[in-house]
Design an enzyme around this catalytic site. Sequence first.
Site, PDB file in Angstrom:
ATOM      1  N   THR A   1       0.801  -1.319  -0.175  1.00  0.00           N
ATOM      2  CA  THR A   1       0.048   0.031   0.042  1.00  0.00           C
ATOM      3  C   THR A   1       1.020   1.226   0.126  1.00  0.00           C
ATOM      4  O   THR A   1       0.459   2.322   0.144  1.00  0.00           O
ATOM      5  CB  THR A   1      -0.814  -0.056   1.111  1.00  0.00           C
ATOM      6  OG1 THR A   1       0.050  -0.146   2.290  1.00  0.00           O
ATOM      7  CG2 THR A   1      -1.913  -1.142   1.174  1.00  0.00           C
TER       8      THR A   1
ATOM      9  N   SER B   1       1.909   3.907   9.700  1.00  0.00           N
ATOM     10  CA  SER B   1       1.357   3.454   8.447  1.00  0.00           C
ATOM     11  C   SER B   1       1.261   4.488   7.384  1.00  0.00           C
ATOM     12  O   SER B   1       1.363   5.830   7.574  1.00  0.00           O
ATOM     13  CB  SER B   1       0.007   2.953   8.448  1.00  0.00           C
ATOM     14  OG  SER B   1      -0.872   4.026   8.699  1.00  0.00           O
ATOM     15  N   LYS B   2       1.075   4.084   6.292  1.00  0.00           N
ATOM     16  CA  LYS B   2       1.153   5.425   5.147  1.00  0.00           C
ATOM     17  C   LYS B   2      -0.142   6.249   5.323  1.00  0.00           C
ATOM     18  O   LYS B   2       0.149   7.421   5.604  1.00  0.00           O
ATOM     19  CB  LYS B   2       0.714   4.536   3.818  1.00  0.00           C
ATOM     20  CG  LYS B   2       1.196   5.546   2.864  1.00  0.00           C
ATOM     21  CD  LYS B   2       0.856   5.057   1.344  1.00  0.00           C
ATOM     22  CE  LYS B   2      -0.349   5.485   0.959  1.00  0.00           C
ATOM     23  NZ  LYS B   2      -1.091   5.035  -0.013  1.00  0.00           N
ATOM     24  N   GLN B   3      -1.268   5.615   5.867  1.00  0.00           N
ATOM     25  CA  GLN B   3      -2.174   6.459   6.474  1.00  0.00           C
ATOM     26  C   GLN B   3      -2.195   7.463   7.597  1.00  0.00           C
ATOM     27  O   GLN B   3      -2.603   8.601   7.471  1.00  0.00           O
ATOM     28  CB  GLN B   3      -3.590   5.713   6.973  1.00  0.00           C
ATOM     29  CG  GLN B   3      -4.285   4.776   5.625  1.00  0.00           C
ATOM     30  CD  GLN B   3      -3.336   3.616   5.174  1.00  0.00           C
ATOM     31  OE1 GLN B   3      -2.649   3.173   6.097  1.00  0.00           O
ATOM     32  NE2 GLN B   3      -3.504   3.106   4.140  1.00  0.00           N
TER      33      GLN B   3
ATOM     34  N   GLY C   1       0.781   8.834   8.029  1.00  0.00           N
ATOM     35  CA  GLY C   1       1.950   9.760   7.444  1.00  0.00           C
ATOM     36  C   GLY C   1       3.151   9.200   8.026  1.00  0.00           C
ATOM     37  O   GLY C   1       4.163  10.074   8.170  1.00  0.00           O
TER      38      GLY C   1
END
Length: 275
Positions: free
Chosen positions: A7, A229-231, A233
């Site tokens: 992701t 996580s990517k979400q 940041g």
Amino acid sequence: RFAPSPTGPLHFGSLVAALASYLEARAAKGKWLVRMEDLDKARAQPDAADDILRALERLGLEWDAPVLVQSARLERYRAALDELTRRGLAYPCSCTRKELEDSALAIDGARIYLGTCRHGLAPGKAARALRLRTHGAPIGFADAIQGWIEQRVEQEVGDFVLLRADGIIGYQLAVVVDDMDQGVTDVVRGADLLDSTARQIHLQRLLGARTPRYAHVPVALNAAGEKLSKQTGARPLDLSDPQAELARARRFLGQGENGWDLARVPRVRAICAPE
Ligand code: GLU
């Protein structure tokens, strides 16, 4: 094995899981496998899988068998679904998200499924998802880091989804089929998956798979207490200095500069990541 979902680029949280599983495999003189969990195409990022593999190479984490890509194995998962359906263990469910909203929240934030469609679809309702029958007896395992963990899947989670309403194979089924087919003996991964493990053991037993040993390492949190996580940041790793990133991950895992001792990994589910 290390089983990233592609992701986004590798970040510190995923490096911790990758490094811990790699060092444990090396210490046991075993094989270290990498698997791309790319079934959810809506969440997958083009190039992320390649980026992750290049990052692992750059970090010197070499895998010992061809990378297994979940999206290439749909027929295999279908066969497992067919088998479970034929044996009366999986059943169609017509419940919509809206209809499930009144159920209590499970530990992972999803709704506990109360078994509405367990004994057949209501007249006029169409199947959306496939669920697995669960039972109320506790399923326990001795986690090498977190200690004894036990869950009554029926009460705490409910019959869970094997095939999602959008046609995507559920994570629990794919993981169990893959770990079985790859002959995985030891699973080292983030403690965010502790609460999935009883579901996976239930499936392993139904499919006649051996239950691997589990070691769940602490999850890395940001300063706001959120899982990196990517979400949330998380910054991508600085691959211009792989040794510095590896050293940070080793310290996070309670290790000295060399070697690997699972007993030194902090016995907690989450830790704030160093800046
Ligand atoms: N693909 C999962 C994740 O990235 C990991 C699954 C596993 O290790 O069992 O969170």
